[in-house]
Design an enzyme around this catalytic site. Structure first.
Site, PDB file in Angstrom:
ATOM      1  CG  HIS A 142      -1.527   1.340   1.523  1.00  0.00           C
ATOM      2  ND1 HIS A 142      -2.787   1.503   1.066  1.00  0.00           N
ATOM      3  CD2 HIS A 142      -1.166   2.402   2.263  1.00  0.00           C
ATOM      4  CE1 HIS A 142      -3.403   2.885   1.419  1.00  0.00           C
ATOM      5  NE2 HIS A 142      -2.328   3.320   2.086  1.00  0.00           N
ATOM      6  CD  GLU A 143       1.981   3.825   3.602  1.00  0.00           C
ATOM      7  OE1 GLU A 143       2.530   4.834   3.200  1.00  0.00           O
ATOM      8  OE2 GLU A 143       0.923   3.558   4.135  1.00  0.00           O
ATOM      9  CG  HIS A 174       0.310   6.304  -0.592  1.00  0.00           C
ATOM     10  ND1 HIS A 174      -1.041   6.623  -1.106  1.00  0.00           N
ATOM     11  CD2 HIS A 174      -0.078   5.819   0.479  1.00  0.00           C
ATOM     12  CE1 HIS A 174      -1.619   6.453  -0.223  1.00  0.00           C
ATOM     13  NE2 HIS A 174      -1.139   5.905   0.802  1.00  0.00           N
ATOM     14  CD  GLU A 189      -4.500   6.626   2.371  1.00  0.00           C
ATOM     15  OE1 GLU A 189      -4.180   5.538   2.364  1.00  0.00           O
ATOM     16  OE2 GLU A 189      -3.707   7.450   3.006  1.00  0.00           O
TER      17      GLU A 189
END
Length: 259
Positions: A118-119, A122, A180
């Site tokens: 997920h990070e 970004h 997100e």
């Protein structure tokens, strides 16, 4: 005036980009500048916050990170911070921070890959660039770029927050819910392509939901979409991700990272 108009037009055209999910973006900060800011911010964080010396945790996190970053290329540095909060972050320039508290929460490599993927999502989607681009061009622009080396100041905290680091390092500057959700989808596909089990992402977010019901909110979830919405979106994309995992496994990708 004509020259000014042409320059503005060139800037707008240069700023038009497309995220990995096909979403139109407006991000005109030079990536080299953002990478430099990410590097400076990460060095500051390492200098001012305790870094874990737990060999088992470090090897576990690096194993998961290496499997994920092999799918995207580039050089990535990962550091485990001796912080009991449930959080992780990734910065432009290939810098990843994981808190020890998050490692304690996860049950296995697949759940940790959910968070780190997920990070990384970004970063791949240039979300920091989008947010910083909204500030540059105002009176804060150049000051923000210079301020990452002084996180004690209000401006420094704002700059680090815009890069995507959480409140314990400065003012919370949450990614939008759009960002997100996009990072969730990119991360899910990424972990599957690396051979991790994407179905574990559902279990991980359920665990995070339970943890957030304690006396203090989980910072990682504080600015994210509602838990039910997130889980429903992941479940909807899960069949595609499971196909990606099957392809990865067939290609010999079987991560073996042990907590």
């Amino acid at each position: 005036m004509k020259l000014f108009t042409n320059l503005c037009l060139a800037l707008i055209l240069a700023a038009c980009a497309t995220s990995p999910t096909g979403r139109a973006q407006f991000a005109f900060m030079p990536d080299a500048e953002l990478n430099s800011m990410g590097l400076q911010a990460f060095e500051t964080l390492k200098r001012e916050n305790p870094v874990s010396r737990n060999t088992a945790q470090i090897e576990f996190v690096r194993c998961v990170t290496d499997a994920l970053t092999r799918e995207v290329g580039g050089e990535w540095e990962v550091v485990v911070f001796e912080d009991r909060s449930l959080n992780a972050f990734a910065l432009p320039g290939g810098k990843i921070g994981v808190h020890a508290g998050l490692i304690d929460l996860v049950d296995n490599q697949h759940q940790l890959a959910t968070i780190i993927g997920h990070e990384i999502g970004h970063v791949l989607a240039r979300h920091s660039n989008e947010r910083m681009s909204q500030q540059v061009g105002t009176k804060m622009g150049l000051t923000l770029i210079q301020a990452v080396t002084a996180p004690q100041t209000a401006m420094g905290q704002t700059a680090i927050g815009l890069l995507g680091v959480g409140a314990q390092y400065g003012i919370i500057m949450p990614f939008s819910r759009l960002h997100e959700s996009e990072a969730d989808m990119i991360g899910l596909d990424l972990m599957a392509k690396a051979g991790f089990n994407p179905a574990e992402s559902i279990t991980l977010w359920q665990k995070m939901t339970q943890a957030s019901q304690g006396p203090q909110p989980v910072e990682f979830l504080s600015t994210h979409p509602s838990h039910n919405t997130r889980i429903q979106d992941l479940q909807a994309r899960l069949p595609r991700a499971l196909q990606l995992q099957q392809q990865a496994n067939a290609a010999g990708k079987h991560p073996r990272c042990f907590k």
